[in-house]
Design a protein around this motif. Structure first.
Motif, PDB file in Angstrom:
ATOM      1  N   ASN A   1       8.127  12.099  -3.722  1.00 43.86           N
ATOM      2  CA  ASN A   1       8.238  11.270  -4.911  1.00 43.86           C
ATOM      3  C   ASN A   1       7.934   9.813  -4.561  1.00 43.86           C
ATOM      4  N   GLY A   2       8.512   9.330  -3.464  1.00 44.83           N
ATOM      5  CA  GLY A   2       8.246   7.964  -3.027  1.00 44.83           C
ATOM      6  C   GLY A   2       6.781   7.745  -2.675  1.00 44.83           C
TER       7      GLY A   2
ATOM      8  N   LEU B   1       4.076   5.141  -4.604  1.00 44.95           N
ATOM      9  CA  LEU B   1       3.229   4.190  -3.884  1.00 44.95           C
ATOM     10  C   LEU B   1       1.761   4.400  -4.243  1.00 44.95           C
ATOM     11  N   HIS B   2       1.331   5.659  -4.256  1.00 46.04           N
ATOM     12  CA  HIS B   2      -0.069   5.956  -4.606  1.00 46.04           C
ATOM     13  C   HIS B   2      -0.360   5.517  -6.046  1.00 46.04           C
ATOM     14  N   CYS B   3       0.584   5.746  -6.946  1.00 46.09           N
ATOM     15  CA  CYS B   3       0.420   5.342  -8.343  1.00 46.09           C
ATOM     16  C   CYS B   3       0.267   3.822  -8.450  1.00 46.09           C
ATOM     17  N   ALA B   4       1.110   3.081  -7.741  1.00 48.61           N
ATOM     18  CA  ALA B   4       1.036   1.619  -7.765  1.00 48.61           C
ATOM     19  C   ALA B   4      -0.301   1.129  -7.214  1.00 48.61           C
TER      20      ALA B   4
ATOM     21  N   GLU C   1      -5.755  -0.935  -8.411  1.00 45.65           N
ATOM     22  CA  GLU C   1      -7.209  -0.754  -8.310  1.00 45.65           C
ATOM     23  C   GLU C   1      -7.861  -0.754  -9.690  1.00 45.65           C
ATOM     24  N   VAL C   2      -7.213  -0.129 -10.672  1.00 45.00           N
ATOM     25  CA  VAL C   2      -7.739  -0.149 -12.048  1.00 45.00           C
ATOM     26  C   VAL C   2      -7.819  -1.584 -12.541  1.00 45.00           C
ATOM     27  N   VAL C   3      -6.757  -2.345 -12.354  1.00 45.65           N
ATOM     28  CA  VAL C   3      -6.739  -3.743 -12.789  1.00 45.65           C
ATOM     29  C   VAL C   3      -7.826  -4.528 -12.069  1.00 45.65           C
ATOM     30  N   ARG C   4      -7.954  -4.327 -10.765  1.00 44.13           N
ATOM     31  CA  ARG C   4      -8.962  -5.051  -9.979  1.00 44.13           C
ATOM     32  C   ARG C   4     -10.377  -4.761 -10.481  1.00 44.13           C
TER      33      ARG C   4
END
Length: 195
Positions: A124-125, A129-132, A137-140
């Motif tokens: 889960n952790g 982290l991968h989601c964040a 990356e989407v924002v970038r």
């Protein structure tokens, strides 16, 4: 070289990778992710640690292959997508196009992966982290980060998670896109709810 353009070595590497992923989901599902050492997976697939680490960075990495495959494809689709109109619609349409690219094998592995994540604090952790990292990356890729863009990405991720919650009891492959459409359609109304 075959007509598909891959060498024998590339095909063998792909088969090994697929065997590791499929066996990992099976063995971790039976024994539990945290209770199963990496060596048990390697023994089951009959590969060395060296071979494993040529394909994956960690035990978590192989367990989350379906999740990482989805988000890697999503970023590719997002890059290919024309960005016009409301960005929430762009994000939704990119997810729908991504889901359309996923094969039957992925649709079988993905729900099992989500159950593993739910049952394992360490997975889960790792997933959070991968989601964040994916959100960043989407924002970038969309340009200058702003509070509004970061919030929109967070809202879209929340809509995705709600769609998954609706889909997970039955996990019918053809139904996930409908859940995504409904969750994104509800997003605007939910932001306008009043006390």
């Amino acid at each position: 070289m075959t007509t598909s353009g891959t060498t024998l070595r590339e095909r063998k590497k792909l088969r090994t990778r697929q065997a590791l992923v499929e066996t990992a989901i099976s063995i971790f599902g039976e024994r539990g992710f945290d209770a199963t050492p990496l060596d048990a997976l390697l023994e089951e697939v009959e590969v060395s640690r060296r071979t494993f680490f040529r394909n994956f960075r960690s035990k978590e990495d192989v367990a989350l292959a379906a999740v990482k495959e989805l988000w890697s494809a999503y970023l590719d689709v997002l890059d290919e997508t024309e960005k016009s109109g409301p960005l929430a619609d762009v994000f939704r349409d990119a997810m729908l196009a991504t889901l359309d690219r996923m094969d039957e094998n992925w649709y079988q592995r993905f729900p099992a992966t989500l159950r593993l994540i739910d049952e394992s604090p360490s997975l889960n952790g790792h997933t959070l982290l991968h989601c964040a990292e994916t959100e960043a990356e989407v924002v970038r890729r969309l340009g200058e980060p702003s509070l509004e863009l970061r919030l929109l990405v967070e809202f879209c991720v929340a809509a995705w998670r709600c769609a998954l919650d609706e889909w997970l009891p039955d996990c019918a492959p053809g139904e996930l896109p409908g859940h995504v459409r409904r969750a994104f359609a509800a997003m605007d109304k939910s932001l306008r709810l009043r006390a």
